[in-house]
Motif scaffolding. Structure first.
Motif, PDB file in Angstrom:
ATOM      1  N   SER A 120       0.592  -1.060  -0.044  1.00 33.61           N
ATOM      2  CA  SER A 120       0.105   0.127   0.125  1.00 33.61           C
ATOM      3  C   SER A 120       0.826   1.120  -0.035  1.00 33.61           C
ATOM      4  O   SER A 120       0.622   2.109  -0.616  1.00 33.61           O
ATOM      5  CB  SER A 120      -0.794   0.016   1.355  1.00 33.61           C
ATOM      6  N   SER A 123       2.515   1.734  -3.573  1.00 35.62           N
ATOM      7  CA  SER A 123       1.371   2.312  -4.431  1.00 35.62           C
ATOM      8  C   SER A 123       1.194   3.784  -4.233  1.00 35.62           C
ATOM      9  O   SER A 123       1.073   4.745  -4.990  1.00 35.62           O
ATOM     10  CB  SER A 123       0.023   1.359  -4.354  1.00 35.62           C
ATOM     11  N   TYR A 124       0.927   4.229  -3.079  1.00 44.44           N
ATOM     12  CA  TYR A 124       0.538   5.606  -2.526  1.00 44.44           C
ATOM     13  C   TYR A 124       1.697   6.369  -3.088  1.00 44.44           C
ATOM     14  O   TYR A 124       1.554   7.547  -3.227  1.00 44.44           O
ATOM     15  CB  TYR A 124       0.403   5.481  -1.044  1.00 44.44           C
ATOM     16  N   LYS A 157       3.953   6.343  -5.260  1.00 40.13           N
ATOM     17  CA  LYS A 157       3.957   6.138  -6.805  1.00 40.13           C
ATOM     18  C   LYS A 157       2.867   7.130  -7.360  1.00 40.13           C
ATOM     19  O   LYS A 157       3.051   7.982  -8.251  1.00 40.13           O
ATOM     20  CB  LYS A 157       3.995   4.909  -7.360  1.00 40.13           C
ATOM     21  N   GLN A 158       1.563   7.092  -6.671  1.00 35.09           N
ATOM     22  CA  GLN A 158       0.599   8.029  -7.014  1.00 35.09           C
ATOM     23  C   GLN A 158       0.443   9.423  -6.652  1.00 35.09           C
ATOM     24  O   GLN A 158       0.068  10.218  -7.209  1.00 35.09           O
ATOM     25  CB  GLN A 158      -0.826   7.227  -6.518  1.00 35.09           C
TER      26      GLN A 158
END
Length: 204
Positions: A172, A175-176, A178-179
Motif C-alpha cells: 500500500s 502504491s501511495y 507512486k501515485q
C-alpha cells in the motif's frame, strides 16, 4: 524530563518515517519476499542499534567525566554533521525511488543478519547517534550511561514500530508514494526541518 523524552520520541518518529536506505530496504524486502521477511530485516536493524547505543553511551559518558569542553566540541561537530545531512537532503530529489528488480531471495535469518550488519558496520549510524542523543539527556541525577540506554530503548521501540508498519503495509505504501508525488516532497522537507531543529536544540 517527560517533555524532553516526548521531544526525543517525536524527532525519532519523524526520522523513522523519512525515506532512507534502511526503511527503503525493509520496504523492498517486504514487497519481494513478504511481510515476515521484511520484519526479519527490521529485527536485524534494531538489534544493530543496541551496539551503537552501547558505543555512544560509554564513550560519551567517559568524555563527560573527563572534559566538558571536549564534550561541547563533540556537540558542535554534531551540529555540523546534522546541518550537512540537511543540506544533502535539500540537494536530493524528492522522488522516492525503490526497485525490486534483481532482489535476491533470502531466508528470514539471512535477512536478520543482513539488517544487523548493515546497521553495525555503518559508521554514519554511530556518528548520527553521537550527534542526536546527547542533547536529550534528561537528568542530572541519573547516570549518563543509563540515560543513553533509555534514549536508545525509546529510539529502538519507536523505529521498530514505524519500520514494522512499513513492512506490514509495504504494498500500500509503495502504491501511495507512486501515485502521490507530493508525499516525497513532504518527507524531504520533514527531514530537513528535523535535522535543523535538532541542531538548534544542541546549541541552545
Amino acid at each position: 524530563m517527560i517533555e524532553t523524552l516526548i521531544s526525543f520520541v517525536l524527532a525519532t518518529l519523524a526520522l523513522a518515517f523519512s525515506p532512507g536506505p534502511d526503511n527503503i530496504f525493509v520496504l523492498t524486502q517486504s514487497i519481494v519476499n513478504g511481510r515476515k521477511y521484511g520484519l526479519a530485516t527490521v529485527y536485524g536493524l534494531m538489534t544493530g542499534c543496541i551496539i551503537h547505543t552501547t558505543l555512544v553511551a560509554f564513550g560519551v559518558s567517559e568524555i563527560l567525566k573527563r572534559n566538558e569542553n571536549l564534550f561541547f566540541g563533540i556537540k558542535l561537530l554534531g551540529v555540523a554533521y546534522l546541518l550537512y545531512l540537511a543540506y544533502q537532503v535539500y540537494k536530493s530529489s524528492p522522488d522516492i525511488v525503490f526497485s525490486t528488480d534483481n532482489v535476491e531471495r533470502k531466508s528470514p535469518f539471512q535477512l536478520f543478519k543482513t539488517g544487523f550488519w548493515m546497521n553495525v558496520l555503518n559508521p554514519k549510524v554511530t556518528i548520527f547517534f553521537l550527534a542526536f542523543f546527547p542533547q536529550f539527556l534528561f537528568s542530572t541525577e541519573i547516570s549518563t550511561v543509563i540515560q543513553f540506554y533509555v534514549l536508545g530503548g525509546l529510539f529502538i521501540i519507536t523505529s521498530f514500530t514505524v519500520f514494522s508498519f512499513i513492512a506490514i503495509l509495504a504494498g500500500s505504501i509503495a502504491s501511495y508514494t507512486k501515485q502521490h508525488k507530493n508525499a516525497g516532497v513532504f518527507l524531504k522537507w520533514l527531514q530537513i526541518i528535523v535535522f535543523i531543529g535538532i541542531s538548534i536544540l544542541i546549541i541552545k
